[in-house]
Design an enzyme around this catalytic site. Structure first.
Site, PDB file in Angstrom:
ATOM      1  N   LYS A   1      -7.772  20.416  51.855  1.00 16.92           N
ATOM      2  CA  LYS A   1      -6.793  21.509  51.909  1.00 16.92           C
ATOM      3  C   LYS A   1      -5.507  21.075  52.617  1.00 16.92           C
ATOM      4  CE  LYS A   1      -7.840  25.214  54.383  1.00 16.92           C
ATOM      5  NZ  LYS A   1      -8.939  24.383  54.767  1.00 16.92           N
TER       6      LYS A   1
ATOM      7  N   THR B   1      -4.451  18.023  52.791  1.00 18.49           N
ATOM      8  CA  THR B   1      -3.821  17.057  51.888  1.00 18.49           C
ATOM      9  C   THR B   1      -2.987  17.778  50.827  1.00 18.49           C
ATOM     10  OG1 THR B   1      -5.672  15.538  52.235  1.00 18.49           O
ATOM     11  CG2 THR B   1      -4.278  15.126  50.317  1.00 18.49           C
TER      12      THR B   1
ATOM     13  N   ARG C   1      -1.858  23.208  61.457  1.00 16.53           N
ATOM     14  CA  ARG C   1      -2.518  23.224  62.767  1.00 16.53           C
ATOM     15  C   ARG C   1      -2.600  21.822  63.351  1.00 16.53           C
ATOM     16  NH1 ARG C   1      -8.143  25.584  61.383  1.00 16.53           N
ATOM     17  NH2 ARG C   1      -7.706  24.384  59.498  1.00 16.53           N
TER      18      ARG C   1
ATOM     19  N   LYS D   1     -16.024  15.587  60.463  1.00 15.45           N
ATOM     20  CA  LYS D   1     -15.098  16.061  59.436  1.00 15.45           C
ATOM     21  C   LYS D   1     -13.844  15.200  59.332  1.00 15.45           C
ATOM     22  CE  LYS D   1     -12.962  20.332  57.776  1.00 15.45           C
ATOM     23  NZ  LYS D   1     -11.547  19.968  57.793  1.00 15.45           N
TER      24      LYS D   1
ATOM     25  N   ALA E   1     -11.370  28.076  62.056  1.00 13.49           N
ATOM     26  CA  ALA E   1     -11.452  29.328  61.297  1.00 13.49           C
ATOM     27  C   ALA E   1     -12.863  29.902  61.231  1.00 13.49           C
ATOM     28  CB  ALA E   1     -10.923  29.115  59.886  1.00 13.49           C
TER      29      ALA E   1
ATOM     30  N   PHE F   1     -10.766  26.353  56.353  1.00 10.32           N
ATOM     31  CA  PHE F   1     -11.942  26.555  55.512  1.00 10.32           C
ATOM     32  C   PHE F   1     -11.613  27.401  54.276  1.00 10.32           C
ATOM     33  CE2 PHE F   1     -14.076  25.750  59.746  1.00 10.32           C
ATOM     34  CZ  PHE F   1     -14.447  24.459  59.432  1.00 10.32           C
TER      35      PHE F   1
ATOM     36  N   PHE G   1     -10.523  14.014  43.066  1.00 13.80           N
ATOM     37  CA  PHE G   1     -11.077  12.867  43.781  1.00 13.80           C
ATOM     38  C   PHE G   1     -11.312  11.736  42.778  1.00 13.80           C
ATOM     39  CE2 PHE G   1     -11.486  16.001  46.933  1.00 13.80           C
ATOM     40  CZ  PHE G   1     -11.834  15.421  48.152  1.00 13.80           C
TER      41      PHE G   1
ATOM     42  N   TRP H   1      -3.352  13.141  46.748  1.00  9.20           N
ATOM     43  CA  TRP H   1      -3.947  12.086  47.574  1.00  9.20           C
ATOM     44  C   TRP H   1      -3.530  10.726  47.042  1.00  9.20           C
ATOM     45  CZ3 TRP H   1      -6.983   7.809  47.121  1.00  9.20           C
ATOM     46  CH2 TRP H   1      -7.553   7.305  48.308  1.00  9.20           C
TER      47      TRP H   1
END
Length: 562
Positions: free
Chosen positions: A77, A79, A100, A111, A279, A307, A387, A415
């Site tokens: 998210k 990215t 953030r 993560k 979150a 999230f 991906f 990405w």
């Protein structure tokens, strides 16, 4: 499409990037040197005076980036947020990203960081993912200074008659450390303090972090800090920071941290990174000050909420918009093939294998998040965050499903390709902003009861059939109303992996009930936290923490940081 073994890591890409001096970046968005406080060559704090100086300027359009329920590794998210900002800049739009700050908990845990990835990153990523400009350390210090003052007050005679059994303020540290969840303090005899049970939360779960992110200016910060409830008297009356006279010292510790941080992306798009609540246990949005400043300095603001839409987006739209007086113009819902396959029943180990059947089943999760955004009356675009292991057939399944349901959709390859890979998404977002008339409204009103507000969230956002309150939560409902806090919004603490409060219930569960085990009033922040399931405010490290791969070379360069 197979995995390319020669693909560079995020940190390799970031370290090879060329950055422009922070003064040059600031100048590109009209920030004078007088309002810039450089932290080295490529980071800076921004003066709060910028908001006053640009007060009459029309606000830029706010684009909120959210997602489906994620896998443990996250769905990119951040990215997509960075890539979309870069893509808008490529289309000659004055875009600013508002995100953030990363917590060291996930950075050192499983993560990873929160600076984006590949060719859509904010830099210097090593600095941002580690200590940055010290904001989270300042919040940690302010939180623990308050803890020290509470225990000292009790030790020095306890004028306010604080019941040591009812102190609700916890200490914090910005790391995942399960051993600190429950501790005993004050041991060692009379001169060491008054023994009592205590515990640690992770810093991003501190109410001070929430206040930091919802305050409109320094004075509002101080007022909110004074309203924090730290515990209760022997007569069960709330005791606040204001009662202890501690708000001035706490504000002093935060006076520099409250200024937003300016950095850049790999393509030199300005990014304001400030505040970092999770979150799943907090409200999951960057600071109000940063978002409003970005809206004054740019024509488009791309921001994210943590999230899935059931957590960060719900809180952004029910809490942050009301506190800040802002409205988003569009929402981007990030969907990944791997997450949707997991929601369709594929195990984490097999997500790289093509599985059209599971992907089709998993689309139900995306459908629910779309319905949630529609509940708020906002236009949206589905972003398929690609991906390397995704196949053409899998991408086509999502595209055709969206087209069949007349949902705007864009394949997003930010990405791999940076801003260029987000051009399609940016154009569609601009189109929906241009075409759609805003009909935004929160899901509940302030004058509804706490019970009604929680029911509104769990039924409209999670798809539950109802709410069950524990006996403890029922007593707390009565106490909240008696203390005059019933008009506050709700901040749900819930697992990020499921729409329900059970992390193993994936996809789009139906006919389930959400159990509220505890309610925690956060009067300074201005909301009531409702804890569900077994969600914890102090995470633990995994069996093999990411920290074990990290190092530094002889020249001081970070190694193994993603």
């Amino acid at each position: 499409m197979g995995v390319n073994s020669k693909v560079k890591s995020d940190i390799q890409i970031a370290q090879e990037a060329s950055m422009i001096p922070i003064k040059e970046l600031a100048d590109s968005i009209g920030i004078d040197l007088i309002d810039l406080e450089p932290y080295g060559h490529y980071k800076a704090k921004l003066s709060l005076d910028l908001l006053k100086k640009n007060d009459t300027k029309q606000d830029g359009k706010i684009i909120l980036v959210t997602a489906v329920n994620p896998t443990p590794a996250g769905e990119g998210k951040s990215t997509v947020t960075v890539g979309l900002g870069q893509a808008l800049a490529k289309l000659n739009k004055k875009a600013i990203i508002a995100m953030r700050e990363p917590s060291l908990g996930p950075t050192m845990g499983v993560k990873g960081g929160a600076t984006g990835g590949g060719y859509s990153q904010v830099i210097p990523m090593e600095d941002i993912n580690l200590h940055f400009t010290g904001d989270i350390h300042a919040i940690t210090t302010a939180n623990n200074a308050l803890s020290a003052m509470i225990d000292n007050h009790i030790y020095q005679g306890n004028e306010k008659q604080i019941d040591a059994r009812r102190v609700v303020w916890k200490r914090v540290v910005d790391l995942n450390d399960r051993a600190l969840r429950n501790v005993i303090i004050g041991l060692g005899g009379p001169i060491q303090g008054v023994p009592r049970e205590d515990g640690f939360d992770i810093t991003v779960a501190s109410e001070i972090m929430a206040i930091f992110c919802l305050a409109s200016d320094l004075q509002d910060l101080k007022k909110r800090l004074s309203r924090i409830v730290v515990g209760y008297t022997y007569n069960k009356q709330p005791v606040t920071v204001g009662d202890l006279g501690a708000e001035g010292a706490l504000t002093l510790l935060l006076k520099d941290a409250i200024k937003p941080n300016l950095v850049q992306t790999l393509e030199h798009t300005p990014a304001i990174i400030h505040g970092g609540p999770f979150a799943n246990i907090a409200h999951g949005c960057n600071s109000v000050i940063a978002t409003k400043m970005a809206a004054k300095l740019g024509d488009f603001v791309v921001t994210e909420a943590g999230f899935g839409a059931d957590l960060g987006a719900e809180k952004f739209l029910n809490i942050k918009t009301q506190s800040a007086g802002i409205e988003p113009s569009a929402v981007v819902i990030v969907a990944t093939i791997r997450a949707l396959k997991m929601h369709g029943g594929v195990s984490k180990q097999n997500l790289q294998q093509e599985n059209i059947q599971a992907l089709t089943l998993g689309m139900e999760n995306l459908q629910k998040h779309i319905e949630t955004i529609q509940e708020f009356g906002l236009p949206f675009v589905v972003a398929i965050n690609r991906f390397l292991t995704d196949t053409e057939e899998e991408v086509d399944v999502i595209k055709q499903w969206c087209q069949k349901n007349k949902y705007p959709v864009a394949l997003t390859e930010v990405w791999e390709k940076g801003g260029e890979g987000g051009i399609e998404l940016a154009k569609i977002v601009l189109d929906v902003i241009e075409q759609d008339k805003l009909n935004f409204s929160p899901l509940y009103k302030a004058d509804q009861s706490i019970d009604e507000k929680i029911n509104s969230i769990v039924k409209k956002v999670y798809g539950a059939i109802g709410v069950e309150f524990s006996s403890k939560a029922r007593k707390q409902l009565i106490e909240i109303e008696e203390n005059g806090w019933g008009s506050l919004p709700i901040c749900m603490a819930k697992t990020q992996y499921s729409l329900s409060d059970n992390p193993t219930l994936l996809g789009r569960p139906r006919d389930f009930i959400i159990t509220i085990r505890e309610l925690r009033p956060k009067i300074g922040a201005g909301f009531i936290v409702a804890l569900t399931g077994d969600v914890m405010t102090m995470p633990g490290l995994p069996k093999t923490p990411a920290a074990l791969k990290m190092d530094v070379d002889e020249f001081g360069n970070a190694i193994g940081l993603f």
